[in-house]
Design a protein around this motif. Sequence first.
Motif, mmCIF file in Angstrom:
data_model
loop_
_atom_site.group_PDB
_atom_site.id
_atom_site.type_symbol
_atom_site.label_atom_id
_atom_site.label_comp_id
_atom_site.label_asym_id
_atom_site.label_seq_id
_atom_site.Cartn_x
_atom_site.Cartn_y
_atom_site.Cartn_z
ATOM 1 N N ALA A 6 0.825 -1.206 0.000
ATOM 2 C CA ALA A 6 0.000 0.000 0.000
ATOM 3 C C ALA A 6 0.857 1.253 0.000
ATOM 4 O O ALA A 6 0.534 2.233 -0.653
ATOM 5 N N VAL A 7 1.940 1.218 0.754
ATOM 6 C CA VAL A 7 2.816 2.376 0.854
ATOM 7 C C VAL A 7 4.251 1.866 0.760
ATOM 8 O O VAL A 7 4.598 0.893 1.422
ATOM 9 N N GLN A 8 5.062 2.523 -0.079
ATOM 10 C CA GLN A 8 6.448 2.071 -0.223
ATOM 11 C C GLN A 8 7.419 3.236 -0.126
ATOM 12 O O GLN A 8 7.300 4.211 -0.865
ATOM 13 N N ASP A 9 8.354 3.107 0.778
ATOM 14 C CA ASP A 9 9.459 4.069 0.913
ATOM 15 C C ASP A 9 8.984 5.522 0.900
ATOM 16 O O ASP A 9 9.562 6.359 0.210
ATOM 17 N N VAL A 10 7.936 5.786 1.629
ATOM 18 C CA VAL A 10 7.426 7.152 1.618
ATOM 19 C C VAL A 10 8.165 7.981 2.656
ATOM 20 O O VAL A 10 8.245 7.615 3.820
ATOM 21 N N SER A 11 8.753 9.075 2.195
ATOM 22 C CA SER A 11 9.419 9.989 3.110
ATOM 23 C C SER A 11 8.883 11.386 2.871
ATOM 24 O O SER A 11 8.823 11.845 1.737
ATOM 25 N N PHE A 12 8.431 12.008 3.919
ATOM 26 C CA PHE A 12 8.186 13.453 3.841
ATOM 27 C C PHE A 12 8.189 13.995 5.244
ATOM 28 O O PHE A 12 8.245 13.242 6.214
ATOM 29 N N ASP A 13 8.221 15.291 5.349
ATOM 30 C CA ASP A 13 8.230 15.858 6.692
ATOM 31 C C ASP A 13 7.349 17.089 6.744
ATOM 32 O O ASP A 13 7.021 17.680 5.717
ATOM 33 N N VAL A 14 6.927 17.431 7.930
ATOM 34 C CA VAL A 14 6.094 18.605 8.145
ATOM 35 C C VAL A 14 6.734 19.403 9.266
ATOM 36 O O VAL A 14 6.992 18.869 10.348
ATOM 37 N N ALA A 15 7.020 20.667 9.005
ATOM 38 C CA ALA A 15 7.568 21.528 10.049
ATOM 39 C C ALA A 15 6.426 22.043 10.918
ATOM 40 O O ALA A 15 5.267 21.989 10.523
ATOM 41 N N ALA A 16 6.737 22.508 12.116
ATOM 42 C CA ALA A 16 5.712 23.044 13.000
ATOM 43 C C ALA A 16 4.981 24.178 12.294
ATOM 44 O O ALA A 16 5.607 25.053 11.692
ATOM 45 N N GLY A 17 3.672 24.157 12.330
ATOM 46 C CA GLY A 17 2.879 25.228 11.746
ATOM 47 C C GLY A 17 2.749 25.172 10.237
ATOM 48 O O GLY A 17 2.112 26.024 9.629
ATOM 49 N N GLU A 18 3.317 24.150 9.622
ATOM 50 C CA GLU A 18 3.293 24.073 8.161
ATOM 51 C C GLU A 18 2.137 23.180 7.688
ATOM 52 O O GLU A 18 1.701 22.276 8.395
#
Lengths: 324, 313
Positions: free
Chosen positions: A22-34
């Motif tokens: 279903a999900v493969q090698d997913v990378s992301f990030d969220v900064a505070a308030g973003e």
Amino acid sequence: MKLLEFDQLSVAFDTEAGTVRAVQDVSFDVAAGEVLGVVGESGCGKSVSALALMGLLPRPAARIAGSAIRFGGRSLLDLPADELRQLRGNEIAMIFQEPMSALNPVLSIGEQLCEPLIAHRRLTPRAAWAQAEALIARVGIARPAEIARAFPHQLSGGMLQRVMIAMAISCAPRLLIADEPTTALDVTIQAQILELLRELRREQQMAMLLITHDLGVIAELADRVAVMYAGRVVEQGPVRELFRNPRHPYTRGLLASRPVPGRRLARLAAIPGQVPDPLSLPPGCAFAARCPERRTDCEQRRPALRRLDADHRVACFAAEGVSA
Amino acid sequence: MTTLILRLFGQRRRAEQLAGRLAHAHSPLAEALRRLARNRLAMAAALFLALLVLLCLIGPYFSPWRNDATDALMINRPPSASHWLGTDFLGRDVLTRLLMAGRISLTVGFASVVLSVAVGYTLGALAGYLGGVVDLAVMLLADLLMTLPSLPLLIIMGAVLSELKVPPDYRIYLVMVILSLIGWPTLARLIRGQVLSLRERDFMLATEVLGLSTRRRLFRHLLPNTVPLLIVVATMGVANAILNEAYLSYLGLGVVPPTPSWGNMMDTANSLIDFQRRPWLWMPPGLAIFATVIAINLLGDGLRDALDPKMKP
């Protein structure tokens, strides 16, 4: 520091028909308030990622492999169930697509709003009720005292979504996951809900993971976008850059297939073909079969997510070729 | 009178509509009860049952005859001014005994349903919510009990009770326990099914997302949704339990004389002379069972329609 980081998350479901990646090698990030928008068509792994983040994937049916989800520096996947529960609704909150079905039909609005306050803030029922009324007013519903005593079937879809938002923000979470928050609503109500979310985000400095298939919603609200296709992130970047300069053929297809008011076309552009069967994903690029810019080796080799410039990444040989 | 009440109702409803729907925020249960109040058949049944209970409770106090007082000079008399429903073979007043029997039969019906609901609801909810081994064990037990043919089981149990010389007063309680033992698996299955489907609903996922404790999710969010089904099934269950008690007592396996019950009063119909010549002995208890069961079923139907229109089979 990043508030939320997905580090090479992979989720697979073992079914009778085989393994669904279903999900493969997913990378992301969220900064505070973003606000990070996650776009993609149904079945591309958006919601599974969100559920993995909340620790709500059914185990052992779902296998989470070799990856980490970090929230405020803590790895959520190793967290004991009890600590995770204290995080949910308190620091991470979520709103759903169908507000009608996400509220309990036998409890009044006020009673349901009190629940997280009692669970996490340890308020007395009386204090929680007062707070619940304040929250109802906070999300822009008139006559909060009456609404608190009303039951879900007495309110409209837009009102219920406001109630859901009130419930989500009740403990001032640092991250709000909005899974298709406006999909089930009328267009006029959609705009109001988006406006409310924007306002809340500004006031509470709340980060958001906005999951949608609607690029319009992304354009309204998101700072950055991750485009997902068949369980992978294929393009990622700041919203303005991505809309102006989409590099992945799938992103371009998505942008081209939106109806633009005022522009009359004989046919709305569509991406030909279908999403590959998640049971048997091709070894190469999953989009290759539908790709107008397909190259000879696209179906054999899989392009990695590569950085193009400052914050714009794309997983496509064609796009790399252009920039190189 | 009825029209007056209805008119009052209509006016109040209109007034509420004028004041706006939200002015009177009613819980789904309260709204269902209002729907029930508009169902005349169900209300008539409820009224009948209320009268019956009242009559059984206070009737015997107004009777000049004692329940178990025999009168050798007045045996098998037809209905008359002094004995409204005649007397039986011991000269006991049939009406007084009928009312006393009503107390017993209704109590047995109610108590055995309360008992089987307590067991069936708890086990069904646990099985549905916890799943896994608990579910397997509970459903295995329920299936086992449902495969046992109930009548032979009851006859054996009745025979055992007679053999053990259990005193008649005490036997009623055992009858209740036996009846509830037979009754709980059906309820457990229904509740389990509903809990299974409710558990997957979005609002239960929402409570998990809010980080509520398992206990709170179960008791505050999930189980209240099963109350409508519970009310309907329990109501219908009372009718069933009354019928079962009648079978048992008629066969001499349930409530045994001298304690009267509708079932064992009908036992007189076994004798050809009583059956042909003395209908006042067996007709009243038979009619009482018939009317009570019909009334309970009508009320149950009404409750079902009021609580969940989609539940209609």
